[in-house]
Design a protein around this motif. Structure first.
Motif, PDB file in Angstrom:
ATOM      1  N   GLY A  48       0.817  -1.207   0.000  1.00 29.50           N
ATOM      2  CA  GLY A  48       0.000   0.000   0.000  1.00 29.50           C
ATOM      3  C   GLY A  48       0.848   1.252   0.000  1.00 29.50           C
ATOM      4  N   ASN A  49       1.920   1.229   0.778  1.00 22.97           N
ATOM      5  CA  ASN A  49       2.816   2.386   0.817  1.00 22.97           C
ATOM      6  C   ASN A  49       3.451   2.649  -0.542  1.00 22.97           C
ATOM      7  OD1 ASN A  49       2.355   2.907   3.503  1.00 22.97           O
ATOM      8  ND2 ASN A  49       4.191   1.883   4.224  1.00 22.97           N
ATOM      9  N   MET A  50       3.846   1.583  -1.228  1.00 20.45           N
ATOM     10  CA  MET A  50       4.475   1.765  -2.532  1.00 20.45           C
ATOM     11  C   MET A  50       3.478   2.362  -3.534  1.00 20.45           C
ATOM     12  SD  MET A  50       7.164  -1.410  -2.945  1.00 20.45           S
ATOM     13  CE  MET A  50       5.945  -2.570  -3.426  1.00 20.45           C
ATOM     14  N   PHE A  51       2.240   1.854  -3.555  1.00 18.19           N
ATOM     15  CA  PHE A  51       1.228   2.408  -4.449  1.00 18.19           C
ATOM     16  C   PHE A  51       0.918   3.863  -4.088  1.00 18.19           C
ATOM     17  CE2 PHE A  51      -0.053  -2.137  -5.036  1.00 18.19           C
ATOM     18  CZ  PHE A  51       0.214  -2.204  -6.398  1.00 18.19           C
ATOM     19  N   PHE A  52       0.810   4.129  -2.797  1.00 17.71           N
ATOM     20  CA  PHE A  52       0.487   5.474  -2.324  1.00 17.71           C
ATOM     21  C   PHE A  52       1.582   6.461  -2.716  1.00 17.71           C
ATOM     22  CE2 PHE A  52      -0.412   8.184   1.676  1.00 17.71           C
ATOM     23  CZ  PHE A  52      -1.215   9.051   0.942  1.00 17.71           C
ATOM     24  N   LEU A  53       2.814   6.120  -2.458  1.00 19.18           N
ATOM     25  CA  LEU A  53       3.915   7.017  -2.796  1.00 19.18           C
ATOM     26  C   LEU A  53       3.997   7.229  -4.312  1.00 19.18           C
ATOM     27  CD1 LEU A  53       6.253   8.730  -1.795  1.00 19.18           C
ATOM     28  CD2 LEU A  53       7.707   6.742  -2.066  1.00 19.18           C
ATOM     29  N   LYS A  54       3.819   6.161  -5.067  1.00 18.74           N
ATOM     30  CA  LYS A  54       3.869   6.289  -6.529  1.00 18.74           C
ATOM     31  C   LYS A  54       2.753   7.219  -7.014  1.00 18.74           C
ATOM     32  CE  LYS A  54       5.410   5.241 -10.595  1.00 18.74           C
ATOM     33  NZ  LYS A  54       6.617   5.857 -11.080  1.00 18.74           N
ATOM     34  N   SER A  55       1.582   7.126  -6.411  1.00 20.22           N
ATOM     35  CA  SER A  55       0.485   8.016  -6.812  1.00 20.22           C
ATOM     36  C   SER A  55       0.808   9.471  -6.492  1.00 20.22           C
ATOM     37  CB  SER A  55      -0.823   7.612  -6.131  1.00 20.22           C
ATOM     38  OG  SER A  55      -0.810   7.952  -4.755  1.00 20.22           O
ATOM     39  N   ASN A  90      -2.693   5.817   7.012  1.00 24.87           N
ATOM     40  CA  ASN A  90      -2.470   5.858   5.568  1.00 24.87           C
ATOM     41  C   ASN A  90      -3.754   5.556   4.793  1.00 24.87           C
ATOM     42  OD1 ASN A  90       0.171   6.491   6.078  1.00 24.87           O
ATOM     43  ND2 ASN A  90       0.995   4.538   5.407  1.00 24.87           N
ATOM     44  N   LEU A  91      -4.567   4.639   5.308  1.00 23.07           N
ATOM     45  CA  LEU A  91      -5.848   4.348   4.665  1.00 23.07           C
ATOM     46  C   LEU A  91      -6.734   5.591   4.683  1.00 23.07           C
ATOM     47  CD1 LEU A  91      -7.812   2.390   3.311  1.00 23.07           C
ATOM     48  CD2 LEU A  91      -8.514   1.651   5.591  1.00 23.07           C
ATOM     49  N   ASP A  92      -6.770   6.298   5.797  1.00 19.99           N
ATOM     50  CA  ASP A  92      -7.547   7.540   5.872  1.00 19.99           C
ATOM     51  C   ASP A  92      -7.049   8.562   4.861  1.00 19.99           C
ATOM     52  OD1 ASP A  92      -9.218   6.600   7.838  1.00 19.99           O
ATOM     53  OD2 ASP A  92      -8.113   7.535   9.492  1.00 19.99           O
ATOM     54  N   THR A 141      -6.412   3.420  -5.658  1.00 23.02           N
ATOM     55  CA  THR A 141      -7.317   2.289  -5.438  1.00 23.02           C
ATOM     56  C   THR A 141      -6.540   1.053  -5.003  1.00 23.02           C
ATOM     57  OG1 THR A 141      -8.824   3.182  -7.098  1.00 23.02           O
ATOM     58  CG2 THR A 141      -9.107   0.871  -6.513  1.00 23.02           C
ATOM     59  N   GLN A 142      -5.380   0.821  -5.626  1.00 26.28           N
ATOM     60  CA  GLN A 142      -4.539  -0.309  -5.220  1.00 26.28           C
ATOM     61  C   GLN A 142      -4.031  -0.128  -3.788  1.00 26.28           C
ATOM     62  OE1 GLN A 142      -3.981  -3.222  -6.882  1.00 26.28           O
ATOM     63  NE2 GLN A 142      -5.559  -2.421  -8.220  1.00 26.28           N
ATOM     64  N   ALA A 143      -3.616   1.091  -3.464  1.00 25.58           N
ATOM     65  CA  ALA A 143      -3.164   1.374  -2.094  1.00 25.58           C
ATOM     66  C   ALA A 143      -4.308   1.140  -1.116  1.00 25.58           C
ATOM     67  CB  ALA A 143      -2.652   2.807  -1.994  1.00 25.58           C
ATOM     68  N   HIS A 144      -5.496   1.592  -1.468  1.00 22.43           N
ATOM     69  CA  HIS A 144      -6.677   1.424  -0.623  1.00 22.43           C
ATOM     70  C   HIS A 144      -6.936  -0.055  -0.340  1.00 22.43           C
ATOM     71  CE1 HIS A 144     -11.103   1.147   0.039  1.00 22.43           C
ATOM     72  NE2 HIS A 144     -10.868   2.225   0.792  1.00 22.43           N
ATOM     73  N   SER A 145      -6.915  -0.879  -1.387  1.00 22.88           N
ATOM     74  CA  SER A 145      -7.184  -2.307  -1.189  1.00 22.88           C
ATOM     75  C   SER A 145      -6.058  -2.983  -0.403  1.00 22.88           C
ATOM     76  CB  SER A 145      -7.428  -3.010  -2.524  1.00 22.88           C
ATOM     77  OG  SER A 145      -6.284  -2.978  -3.320  1.00 22.88           O
ATOM     78  N   SER A 146      -4.815  -2.563  -0.600  1.00 24.86           N
ATOM     79  CA  SER A 146      -3.699  -3.149   0.170  1.00 24.86           C
ATOM     80  C   SER A 146      -3.811  -2.807   1.648  1.00 24.86           C
ATOM     81  CB  SER A 146      -2.361  -2.648  -0.376  1.00 24.86           C
ATOM     82  OG  SER A 146      -2.130  -3.159  -1.655  1.00 24.86           O
ATOM     83  N   TYR A 147      -4.136  -1.548   1.949  1.00 33.27           N
ATOM     84  CA  TYR A 147      -4.296  -1.147   3.350  1.00 33.27           C
ATOM     85  C   TYR A 147      -5.478  -1.862   3.995  1.00 33.27           C
ATOM     86  CZ  TYR A 147      -0.947   2.672   2.673  1.00 33.27           C
ATOM     87  OH  TYR A 147       0.182   3.411   2.424  1.00 33.27           O
ATOM     88  N   LYS A 148      -6.579  -2.013   3.254  1.00 34.10           N
ATOM     89  CA  LYS A 148      -7.728  -2.730   3.804  1.00 34.10           C
ATOM     90  C   LYS A 148      -7.366  -4.183   4.114  1.00 34.10           C
ATOM     91  CE  LYS A 148     -11.593  -2.494   1.653  1.00 34.10           C
ATOM     92  NZ  LYS A 148     -12.713  -2.316   0.710  1.00 34.10           N
ATOM     93  N   GLN A 149      -6.623  -4.810   3.217  1.00 32.66           N
ATOM     94  CA  GLN A 149      -6.205  -6.195   3.454  1.00 32.66           C
ATOM     95  C   GLN A 149      -5.284  -6.280   4.669  1.00 32.66           C
ATOM     96  OE1 GLN A 149      -7.443  -8.862   2.018  1.00 32.66           O
ATOM     97  NE2 GLN A 149      -6.172 -10.211   3.242  1.00 32.66           N
TER      98      GLN A 149
END
Length: 184
Positions: free
Chosen positions: A101-108, A150-152, A128-136
């Motif tokens: 999730g962190n990697m997707f978030f930072l890339k975004s 981070n999800l927030d 969206t990918q970061a969101h689903s990774s954090y939820k998982q």
């Protein structure tokens, strides 16, 4: 039937004590060797090198992926993390999903391009990918406050009306990824 030292000769007792001493020495040497291996493993991990021992352990692969992500080699890190999503304890898998999730978030956050629709779609996809990774990660271990925070943040950045064709159902899997976190 009582055990008595009188029934054991001095030779037998000496032989038993020698066997116990040899077994104890072998055990101590084995433990000292394992401590040396652990220290070498920790040294290799802290310097970003591949460890010479426990190369296929979860920790070795996680630390390699962490080092790759830290050095912005996101594709390789994502591949290694993706292999670890089904291995380890729940908290270890949660750490893997948190890092993804962190990697997707930072890339975004790194992608820019103004009002270009392609860039906007890419940012939405990454969020969206970061969101689903954090939820998982939170499903696996709900105690990590960093994941919750981070999800927030991701939720506040996602658009209220998602773009058609950009979402979890359309994603073929994990593709890119940064902001690594160590094992909890």
């Amino acid at each position: 039937m009582a055990f008595s030292l009188k029934s054991i000769s001095v030779k037998k007792l000496t032989l038993i004590l020698i066997i116990v001493a040899v077994a104890s020495t072998a055990g101590i040497l084995s433990e000292l060797n394992r401590i040396r291996q652990i220290n070498a493993f920790n040294q290799a991990v802290s310097t970003g090198k591949n460890p010479q021992t426990d190369m296929q352990s979860f920790e070795a692969r996680f630390s390699t992926a962490y080092w790759l992500a830290h050095n912005e080699r996101f594709k390789e890190a994502t591949l290694l993390y993706s292999q670890l999503t089904g291995k380890g304890t729940a908290s270890q898998r949660a750490a893997v999903h948190h890092n993804l999730g962190n990697m997707f978030f930072l890339k975004s956050l790194q992608v820019s391009g103004g009002n270009d629709p392609k860039v906007r779609d890419e940012v939405e996809y990454l969020l969206t990918q970061a969101h689903s990774s954090y939820k998982q990660a939170l499903k696996l271990d709900n105690s990590n406050w960093g994941t919750r925070r981070n999800l927030d943040r991701v939720i506040t950045l996602l658009p209220e009306n998602p773009t058609p064709g950009v979402g979890e159902s359309d994603s073929p899997g994990l593709i890119m990824g940064n902001i690594p976190v160590g094992l909890p």
